[in-house]
Design a protein around this motif. Structure first.
Motif, PDB file in Angstrom:
ATOM      1  N   HIS A   1       0.769  -0.967  -0.043  1.00 59.83           N
ATOM      2  CA  HIS A   1      -0.158  -0.152  -0.466  1.00 59.83           C
ATOM      3  C   HIS A   1       1.045   1.317   0.267  1.00 59.83           C
ATOM      4  N   GLY A   2       2.078   1.510  -0.207  1.00 62.63           N
ATOM      5  CA  GLY A   2       3.221   2.014   0.281  1.00 62.63           C
ATOM      6  C   GLY A   2       3.052   3.253   1.331  1.00 62.63           C
ATOM      7  N   PHE A   3       4.409   3.532   1.311  1.00 63.80           N
ATOM      8  CA  PHE A   3       4.748   5.011   3.190  1.00 63.80           C
ATOM      9  C   PHE A   3       3.780   5.158   3.113  1.00 63.80           C
ATOM     10  N   GLY A   4       2.707   5.821   2.636  1.00 62.62           N
ATOM     11  CA  GLY A   4       1.701   6.839   2.703  1.00 62.62           C
ATOM     12  C   GLY A   4       0.856   6.327   3.246  1.00 62.62           C
ATOM     13  N   PHE A   5       0.341   5.214   3.176  1.00 61.30           N
ATOM     14  CA  PHE A   5      -0.998   4.763   3.646  1.00 61.30           C
ATOM     15  C   PHE A   5      -0.207   3.398   4.912  1.00 61.30           C
ATOM     16  N   ALA A   6       0.974   2.872   4.691  1.00 58.92           N
ATOM     17  CA  ALA A   6       1.188   2.580   6.113  1.00 58.92           C
ATOM     18  C   ALA A   6       1.365   3.124   7.727  1.00 58.92           C
ATOM     19  N   VAL A   7       2.073   4.348   6.902  1.00 62.15           N
ATOM     20  CA  VAL A   7       1.218   5.692   7.972  1.00 62.15           C
ATOM     21  C   VAL A   7       0.043   5.771   8.257  1.00 62.15           C
ATOM     22  N   ARG A   8      -0.571   5.756   7.618  1.00 62.82           N
ATOM     23  CA  ARG A   8      -2.636   5.656   7.970  1.00 62.82           C
ATOM     24  C   ARG A   8      -3.112   5.129   8.630  1.00 62.82           C
ATOM     25  N   ALA A   9      -2.350   2.932   8.432  1.00 62.09           N
ATOM     26  CA  ALA A   9      -2.625   1.871   9.018  1.00 62.09           C
ATOM     27  C   ALA A   9      -1.893   2.613  10.211  1.00 62.09           C
ATOM     28  N   ALA A  10      -0.848   2.707  10.245  1.00 65.72           N
ATOM     29  CA  ALA A  10      -0.678   2.717  11.561  1.00 65.72           C
ATOM     30  C   ALA A  10      -1.046   4.038  12.905  1.00 65.72           C
ATOM     31  N   SER A 110      -7.314  14.664   1.146  1.00 68.68           N
ATOM     32  CA  SER A 110      -5.834  14.257   0.426  1.00 68.68           C
ATOM     33  C   SER A 110      -5.288  14.200  -0.476  1.00 68.68           C
ATOM     34  N   ALA A 111      -3.865  14.452  -0.567  1.00 71.32           N
ATOM     35  CA  ALA A 111      -3.635  14.215  -2.274  1.00 71.32           C
ATOM     36  C   ALA A 111      -2.832  12.144  -1.767  1.00 71.32           C
ATOM     37  N   VAL A 112      -2.251  12.599  -0.470  1.00 72.40           N
ATOM     38  CA  VAL A 112      -1.959  11.093  -0.575  1.00 72.40           C
ATOM     39  C   VAL A 112      -2.559  10.166  -1.254  1.00 72.40           C
ATOM     40  N   ARG A 113      -2.474   8.991  -1.563  1.00 67.70           N
ATOM     41  CA  ARG A 113      -2.648   7.989  -2.590  1.00 67.70           C
ATOM     42  C   ARG A 113      -2.321   6.401  -2.169  1.00 67.70           C
ATOM     43  N   ARG A 114      -2.793   5.438  -2.374  1.00 62.08           N
ATOM     44  CA  ARG A 114      -2.370   4.501  -2.019  1.00 62.08           C
ATOM     45  C   ARG A 114      -1.169   4.179  -3.289  1.00 62.08           C
ATOM     46  N   GLY A 115      -0.076   3.148  -2.580  1.00 61.24           N
ATOM     47  CA  GLY A 115       1.328   3.616  -2.687  1.00 61.24           C
ATOM     48  C   GLY A 115       2.259   4.469  -3.085  1.00 61.24           C
ATOM     49  N   GLU A 119       5.843  12.474   1.181  1.00 63.40           N
ATOM     50  CA  GLU A 119       6.400  13.709   0.405  1.00 63.40           C
ATOM     51  C   GLU A 119       6.594  13.744  -0.875  1.00 63.40           C
ATOM     52  N   GLU A 120       5.445  13.367  -1.802  1.00 63.08           N
ATOM     53  CA  GLU A 120       5.870  13.374  -3.538  1.00 63.08           C
ATOM     54  C   GLU A 120       4.466  13.918  -3.495  1.00 63.08           C
ATOM     55  N   THR A 121       3.534  13.674  -2.844  1.00 67.41           N
ATOM     56  CA  THR A 121       2.108  14.334  -2.707  1.00 67.41           C
ATOM     57  C   THR A 121       1.688  15.126  -1.955  1.00 67.41           C
ATOM     58  N   LEU A 122       1.369  15.444  -0.604  1.00 67.05           N
ATOM     59  CA  LEU A 122       1.810  16.568   0.154  1.00 67.05           C
ATOM     60  C   LEU A 122       2.548  17.654   0.661  1.00 67.05           C
ATOM     61  N   LYS A 124       5.023  17.795  -1.795  1.00 70.44           N
ATOM     62  CA  LYS A 124       4.973  18.501  -3.212  1.00 70.44           C
ATOM     63  C   LYS A 124       4.202  19.488  -3.796  1.00 70.44           C
ATOM     64  N   ALA A 125       3.200  19.524  -3.083  1.00 68.55           N
ATOM     65  CA  ALA A 125       2.192  20.297  -3.118  1.00 68.55           C
ATOM     66  C   ALA A 125       2.209  21.554  -2.160  1.00 68.55           C
ATOM     67  N   GLN A 126       2.877  21.352  -0.502  1.00 68.56           N
ATOM     68  CA  GLN A 126       3.435  22.065  -0.009  1.00 68.56           C
ATOM     69  C   GLN A 126       3.907  22.541  -0.473  1.00 68.56           C
ATOM     70  N   ARG A 127       5.067  23.000  -0.875  1.00 64.74           N
ATOM     71  CA  ARG A 127       6.420  23.231  -2.083  1.00 64.74           C
ATOM     72  C   ARG A 127       5.874  24.394  -3.221  1.00 64.74           C
ATOM     73  N   ALA A 128       4.857  23.933  -4.225  1.00 60.54           N
ATOM     74  CA  ALA A 128       4.171  24.244  -4.739  1.00 60.54           C
ATOM     75  C   ALA A 128       4.051  25.866  -4.725  1.00 60.54           C
ATOM     76  N   ASP A 129       2.992  25.764  -3.178  1.00 57.18           N
ATOM     77  CA  ASP A 129       2.020  26.509  -2.718  1.00 57.18           C
ATOM     78  C   ASP A 129       2.963  27.585  -1.957  1.00 57.18           C
TER      79      ASP A 129
END
Length: 186
Positions: A1-10, A110-115, A119-122, A124-129
């Motif tokens: 499920h990727g790192f993001g969803f691993a954190v969400r599950a934890a 949330s910009a975070v998607r499965r897999g 940092e690749e979603t939120l 990058k969006a934060q830095r762009a903002d």
């Protein structure tokens, strides 16, 4: 499920106000003011929502940001511990209020998607903002890095990446005649 969803599950198992997120390939090389960082987040919940731990790649963060993006950021002591604003939400070891993770990082829209990595979603969006709208929008992200320094003003490295392909246990290192810990006694 990727790192993001691993954190969400934890986070489903977390019963504390704050969480320390550490990836499997990171190690602590120095202690840090954990209590001070938690107190900063407790006392300033609308401003300090994430405290990253410095690594070799982020110890001169202010210089990198100025060189790469032309943005001047500065260390602050205004929250009780020395903090450097971050333009980016890093997956590397950090402290964060559980509520921020649940309501913002993984909340509605949330910009975070499965897999994917956070940092690749939120991140990058934060830095762009911030690049588009300036540091005035940093407050809504509240991302900082702990910036404890030595007497020369150099930021202490707290964590480092472990090269999993080249990793040897202390016992394996000693058997080869090397110091038990890389960089110690060499």
């Amino acid at each position: 499920h990727g790192f993001g969803f691993a954190v969400r599950a934890a986070l489903e198992e977390v019963r504390t106000e704050f969480v320390l997120v550490v990836q499997h390939d990171q190690e602590f090389v120095r202690g840090f003011d954990l209590r001070g960082a938690l107190l900063a987040m407790s006392a300033h919940p609308e401003e300090v929502k994430y405290v990253g731990l410095p690594s070799v790649t982020t110890v001169q963060y202010d210089k990198v940001v100025l060189s790469k993006f032309g943005i001047r950021i500065a260390r602050t002591l205004g929250f009780g511990v020395p903090l450097m604003p971050l333009l980016f939400f890093y997956d590397k070891p950090h402290l964060c209020p559980v509520r921020h993770y649940r309501e913002v990082v993984f909340g509605p829209g949330s910009a975070v998607r499965r897999g994917e990595f956070i940092e690749e979603t939120l991140g990058k969006a934060q830095r762009a903002d911030i690049l588009e709208n300036g540091m005035e929008v940093h407050r809504k992200y509240g991302t900082y890095q702990l910036d404890e320094q030595d007497e020369r003003g150099e930021t202490f490295v707290v964590v480092r990446h472990i090269n999993g392909r080249a990793y040897l246990s202390p016992e394996q290192r000693l058997a080869r005649g090397w110091p038990a810990t890389p960089g110690v006694g060499a």
